[in-house]
Design a protein around this motif. Structure first.
Motif, PDB file in Angstrom:
ATOM      1  N   ILE A   1       0.773  -1.084   0.009  1.00  0.00           N
ATOM      2  CA  ILE A   1       0.156  -0.017   0.001  1.00  0.00           C
ATOM      3  C   ILE A   1       0.885   1.095   0.100  1.00  0.00           C
ATOM      4  N   ARG A   2       1.687   0.995   0.850  1.00  0.00           N
ATOM      5  CA  ARG A   2       2.796   2.370   0.846  1.00  0.00           C
ATOM      6  C   ARG A   2       3.574   2.774  -0.407  1.00  0.00           C
ATOM      7  N   ARG A   3       4.069   1.558  -1.012  1.00  0.00           N
ATOM      8  CA  ARG A   3       4.732   1.692  -2.364  1.00  0.00           C
ATOM      9  C   ARG A   3       3.858   2.530  -3.352  1.00  0.00           C
ATOM     10  N   HIS A   4       2.465   1.936  -3.326  1.00  0.00           N
ATOM     11  CA  HIS A   4       1.420   2.372  -4.385  1.00  0.00           C
ATOM     12  C   HIS A   4       1.318   4.026  -3.782  1.00  0.00           C
ATOM     13  N   MET A   5       1.147   4.272  -2.619  1.00  0.00           N
ATOM     14  CA  MET A   5       1.236   5.628  -2.098  1.00  0.00           C
ATOM     15  C   MET A   5       2.067   6.668  -2.505  1.00  0.00           C
ATOM     16  N   ARG A   6       3.578   6.198  -2.240  1.00  0.00           N
ATOM     17  CA  ARG A   6       4.543   6.760  -2.888  1.00  0.00           C
ATOM     18  C   ARG A   6       4.602   6.963  -4.424  1.00  0.00           C
ATOM     19  N   ILE A   7       4.074   6.191  -5.152  1.00  0.00           N
ATOM     20  CA  ILE A   7       3.958   6.354  -6.801  1.00  0.00           C
ATOM     21  C   ILE A   7       3.058   7.300  -6.999  1.00  0.00           C
TER      22      ILE A   7
END
Length: 373
Positions: free
Chosen positions: A156-162
């Motif tokens: 989830i956090r990886r997608h948030m950063r993207i």
């Protein structure tokens, strides 16, 4: 406990000695327990307490002082977790702190082959490194949950950063555009209500289509979310909601694991608190240059070069006194400020200290008795 008894303890200033003992304890639980100590009249119990202090003094001499800083009463948190409640990160970190302290204190004597009266207390400690590491690995601080607390949270956090990078790229094009830059108070991207916005001059509010999320104190600047960024910000908000739900799930899971080990964790707190008090007694003995007296319950008293523990060591006059063997009554005479009261209070206070398991500032071989009153 009778009012007269408590008054006697105050008159002999046991409370002030217990304050000194409190300062030697390493945890809040230990400090509170130090202040609650009361004399015991049973000779066998008193001897055990004194032997525990002696054993702790020996361990400190050979191994240094152990730390009890992580000992906190977590019973209320564990009770709520057992009822299905989700604990806050700070509560779980306290539980991990108790487990870490239990592990460290157990390790303090793990390679010591010398048996002592403290062995049973050390053996009763039940570290749980798996749960300790699970909590410490997942919760970085009271406000921060680690990315690797779960695979889902990391994703989830990886997608948030993207997603955040996409929004910033889009807004960067707007603030860099000659067509829009003249409408902006400053060419910057900021955040209002969790959404990325740009600062627009109030007189050009209509020239930048979008949603207003805030206005400056002077009213000269509007913080606008351009329409081109609304959908992207919505997508980021959805990811933030997913993140919050996953964090709640992680905390609930850790809370359930802590609840499953409630009895062991609470036993650790009790044992660590008891050990903290015992080692505080050892520290105080070192500071006072105190030794364990020889105890009896026959009324025999023989103090050798005894010093009142609350008088400046540089000014105190040691006393030697015996009572109860050849005679059981004594008259103390002398001029005012000659030390009559100090002598009486020294005998009384040192007796109370010994009955609390405290070593006394007197010469080796000094003898004291337990008393019923």
């Amino acid at each position: 406990m009778s009012e007269l008894y408590e008054k006697s303890l105050l008159k002999l200033e046991l409370d002030q000695v217990l304050q000194l003992l409190k300062d030697c304890a390493g945890s809040e639980e230990g400090k509170s327990s130090c202040l609650r100590l009361r004399p015991i009249s049973d000779l066998e119990e008193v001897q055990l307490l004194l032997d525990q202090t002696t054993a702790a003094s020996d361990l400190c001499t050979r191994k240094g002082n152990p730390s009890f800083s992580g000992v906190i009463d977590v019973s209320a948190s564990l009770e709520r977790a057992e009822r299905g409640g989700t604990l806050q990160p700070v509560e779980l970190l306290r539980i991990a702190g108790v487990l870490r302290c239990a592990r460290n204190i157990k390790g303090y004597v793990s390679e010591d082959d010398k048996q002592t009266v403290l062995d049973a207390l050390f053996m009763a400690l039940t570290p749980n490194k798996y749960l300790e590491d699970r909590i410490s690995g997942a919760i970085l601080s009271e406000e921060e949950i680690a990315d690797n607390a779960s695979a889902a949270l990391s994703d989830i956090r990886r997608h948030m950063r993207i997603q955040a990078a996409k929004i910033k790229d889009g807004l960067q094009k707007i603030i860099s555009s000659p067509a829009y830059s003249k409408y902006l108070r400053d060419p910057i991207i900021t955040i209002r209500d969790g959404r990325y916005v740009v600062p627009v001059k109030s007189e050009h509010r209509a020239d930048v289509p979008g949603l207003v999320h805030d206005v400056s104190a002077t009213g000269s600047t509007y913080f606008v979310e351009p329409m081109s960024a609304v959908n992207a910000n919505n997508a980021l908000r959805e990811l933030e909601i997913k993140e919050r739900k996953e964090i709640e799930r992680i905390l609930a899971e850790l809370s359930a694991e802590a609840a499953a080990h409630r009895e062991d964790i609470q036993l650790n707190v009790r044992m660590l608190t008891q050990l903290d008090v015992i080692f505080a007694k050892a520290k105080l003995a070192y500071r006072m240059r105190a030794w364990a007296p020889i105890m009896n319950d026959k009324g025999l008293v023989e103090l050798r070069n005894a010093r009142h523990p609350l008088i400046d060591p540089k000014a105190v006059v040691p006393i030697s006194v015996r009572l109860g063997k050849d005679f059981d009554s004594m008259i103390i005479t002398g001029p005012n400020t000659g030390g009559k009261t100090v002598t009486l209070k020294t005998i009384g206070l040192l007796t109370l200290m010994a009955e609390c398991g405290l070593h006394i500032p007197a010469g080796d071989g000094s003898t004291l008795s337990t008393f019923e009153a």
